[in-house]
Design a protein around this motif. Structure first.
Motif, PDB file in Angstrom:
ATOM      1  N   GLU A   8      -6.376  14.644   5.875  1.00  8.53           N
ATOM      2  CA  GLU A   8      -6.082  13.549   6.831  1.00  8.53           C
ATOM      3  C   GLU A   8      -7.143  12.459   6.504  1.00  8.53           C
ATOM      4  OE1 GLU A   8      -6.219  15.254  10.798  1.00  8.53           O
ATOM      5  OE2 GLU A   8      -4.140  16.184  10.675  1.00  8.53           O
ATOM      6  N   ASP A   9      -7.801  11.788   7.530  1.00  2.55           N
ATOM      7  CA  ASP A   9      -8.521  10.748   7.107  1.00  2.55           C
ATOM      8  C   ASP A   9      -9.601  10.599   6.069  1.00  2.55           C
ATOM      9  OD1 ASP A   9      -7.162   9.323   9.129  1.00  2.55           O
ATOM     10  OD2 ASP A   9      -9.141   9.053  10.542  1.00  2.55           O
ATOM     11  N   ALA A  10      -9.888  12.135   5.745  1.00  3.00           N
ATOM     12  CA  ALA A  10     -10.926  12.307   4.746  1.00  3.00           C
ATOM     13  C   ALA A  10     -10.402  11.720   3.346  1.00  3.00           C
ATOM     14  CB  ALA A  10     -11.292  13.771   4.482  1.00  3.00           C
ATOM     15  N   ALA A  11      -8.957  11.631   3.175  1.00  4.80           N
ATOM     16  CA  ALA A  11      -8.675  10.959   1.998  1.00  4.80           C
ATOM     17  C   ALA A  11      -8.959   9.643   1.604  1.00  4.80           C
ATOM     18  CB  ALA A  11      -7.004  11.069   2.148  1.00  4.80           C
ATOM     19  N   TYR A  12      -9.214   8.705   2.821  1.00  5.71           N
ATOM     20  CA  TYR A  12      -9.695   7.510   2.672  1.00  5.71           C
ATOM     21  C   TYR A  12     -11.218   7.527   2.151  1.00  5.71           C
ATOM     22  CZ  TYR A  12      -5.707   6.283   5.228  1.00  5.71           C
ATOM     23  OH  TYR A  12      -4.343   6.286   6.000  1.00  5.71           O
ATOM     24  N   GLY A  13     -11.976   8.505   2.183  1.00  6.90           N
ATOM     25  CA  GLY A  13     -13.150   8.637   1.516  1.00  6.90           C
ATOM     26  C   GLY A  13     -13.257   8.765   0.152  1.00  6.90           C
ATOM     27  N   LEU A  14     -12.014   9.563  -0.384  1.00  6.32           N
ATOM     28  CA  LEU A  14     -11.933   9.866  -1.915  1.00  6.32           C
ATOM     29  C   LEU A  14     -11.710   8.385  -2.367  1.00  6.32           C
ATOM     30  CD1 LEU A  14      -9.583  12.940  -1.651  1.00  6.32           C
ATOM     31  CD2 LEU A  14     -12.149  12.759  -2.140  1.00  6.32           C
ATOM     32  N   PHE A  54     -22.485  11.895   7.696  1.00  5.48           N
ATOM     33  CA  PHE A  54     -21.415  12.011   6.748  1.00  5.48           C
ATOM     34  C   PHE A  54     -21.250  10.851   6.233  1.00  5.48           C
ATOM     35  CE2 PHE A  54     -16.820  11.741   5.856  1.00  5.48           C
ATOM     36  CZ  PHE A  54     -16.850  12.829   5.060  1.00  5.48           C
ATOM     37  N   VAL A  55     -21.508  10.675   4.821  1.00  9.17           N
ATOM     38  CA  VAL A  55     -21.627   9.419   4.010  1.00  9.17           C
ATOM     39  C   VAL A  55     -20.591   9.437   2.999  1.00  9.17           C
ATOM     40  CG1 VAL A  55     -23.064   8.401   2.275  1.00  9.17           C
ATOM     41  CG2 VAL A  55     -24.009   9.744   4.026  1.00  9.17           C
ATOM     42  N   ILE A  56     -19.606   8.387   2.789  1.00 11.60           N
ATOM     43  CA  ILE A  56     -18.811   8.140   1.780  1.00 11.60           C
ATOM     44  C   ILE A  56     -19.190   7.065   1.027  1.00 11.60           C
ATOM     45  CG2 ILE A  56     -16.779   9.349   3.030  1.00 11.60           C
ATOM     46  CD1 ILE A  56     -16.034   6.358   3.828  1.00 11.60           C
ATOM     47  N   ALA A  57     -18.693   6.855  -0.065  1.00  7.95           N
ATOM     48  CA  ALA A  57     -19.027   5.769  -1.132  1.00  7.95           C
ATOM     49  C   ALA A  57     -20.382   5.442  -1.567  1.00  7.95           C
ATOM     50  CB  ALA A  57     -18.241   4.455  -0.667  1.00  7.95           C
ATOM     51  N   ARG A  58     -21.236   6.627  -1.170  1.00  8.39           N
ATOM     52  CA  ARG A  58     -22.813   6.805  -1.538  1.00  8.39           C
ATOM     53  C   ARG A  58     -23.363   5.891  -0.421  1.00  8.39           C
ATOM     54  NH1 ARG A  58     -21.897   6.583  -7.681  1.00  8.39           N
ATOM     55  NH2 ARG A  58     -22.580   4.370  -7.598  1.00  8.39           N
ATOM     56  N   ARG A  59     -22.679   5.126   0.327  1.00  5.52           N
ATOM     57  CA  ARG A  59     -23.838   4.317   1.027  1.00  5.52           C
ATOM     58  C   ARG A  59     -23.113   4.114   2.610  1.00  5.52           C
ATOM     59  NH1 ARG A  59     -27.445   5.590  -1.485  1.00  5.52           N
ATOM     60  NH2 ARG A  59     -28.546   4.435  -2.900  1.00  5.52           N
ATOM     61  N   LEU A  60     -21.913   4.409   2.709  1.00  4.75           N
ATOM     62  CA  LEU A  60     -21.402   4.488   4.213  1.00  4.75           C
ATOM     63  C   LEU A  60     -21.569   5.374   5.017  1.00  4.75           C
ATOM     64  CD1 LEU A  60     -17.940   2.439   3.044  1.00  4.75           C
ATOM     65  CD2 LEU A  60     -20.009   1.384   3.917  1.00  4.75           C
ATOM     66  N   ILE A  61     -22.302   5.335   6.059  1.00  2.00           N
ATOM     67  CA  ILE A  61     -22.754   6.289   6.991  1.00  2.00           C
ATOM     68  C   ILE A  61     -21.760   6.239   8.337  1.00  2.00           C
ATOM     69  CG2 ILE A  61     -24.514   7.444   8.260  1.00  2.00           C
ATOM     70  CD1 ILE A  61     -26.512   5.988   6.195  1.00  2.00           C
ATOM     71  N   PHE A  62     -20.976   7.240   8.661  1.00  2.00           N
ATOM     72  CA  PHE A  62     -20.254   6.975   9.861  1.00  2.00           C
ATOM     73  C   PHE A  62     -20.843   6.844  10.947  1.00  2.00           C
ATOM     74  CE2 PHE A  62     -16.719   8.741   7.141  1.00  2.00           C
ATOM     75  CZ  PHE A  62     -15.682   7.941   7.796  1.00  2.00           C
TER      76      PHE A  62
END
Length: 162
Positions: free
Chosen positions: A48-54, A83-91
């Protein structure tokens, strides 16, 4: 990706930084989206939404890397459950309150500091997305806020979105 990398330098305002980041995003987001669409559609069915993190893991790090190469800091001390995506975006530094299920908007924020550690403002990253299928209906976008405190940032995001 064609890598139209943004150029950052000390002394830039937070507004100038967001404008340079937006030029990069505008040149790259759709190319990357189209090249990854099938892979991310399959991933969305599983995660689901975790695909946007990829997707964001590929799109946004060049912006953050170039900022850091210019002497800016976006780092924040991570907490155990972050939970961090794109190395710098913290939920925990984000809000998702706008739009409908097939066109939602999540906004992340990063306080940007100059080489001396002084905050120059906050770089906001808005991610339009669908909760029904993998879809990014429009370009991600960066906004600039001069504020750097959490409450002021949240108020600033609300001013932009409401």
């Amino acid at each position: 990706m064609s890598q139209q990398l943004p150029n950052f330098r000390q002394g830039m305002t937070i507004q100038e930084i967001s404008e340079a980041a937006n030029r990069y995003i505008e040149s790259e987001w759709k190319i990357l989206y189209e090249s990854m669409h099938h892979e991310l559609t399959v991933a969305f069915e599983e995660m689901e939404d975790a695909a946007y993190g990829l997707y964001l893991d590929r799109l946004l790090p060049p912006v953050f890397d170039r900022l850091e190469a210019a002497g800016f800091s976006l780092e924040e001390k991570l907490e155990e459950n972050d939970f961090v995506i794109a190395r710098r975006l913290i939920f925990r530094n984000s809000l998702e309150k706008w739009g409908v299920e097939d066109n939602r908007s999540r906004i992340f924020w990063n306080v940007l500091r100059d080489r001396d550690g002084h905050p120059i403002g906050s770089l906001l990253t808005e991610i339009p997305h669908s909760h029904l299928k993998f879809d990014i209906p429009s370009s991600p976008i960066h906004y600039a806020l001069e504020e750097s405190g959490r409450e002021q940032i949240v108020l600033g995001i609300r001013r932009i979105k409401e």
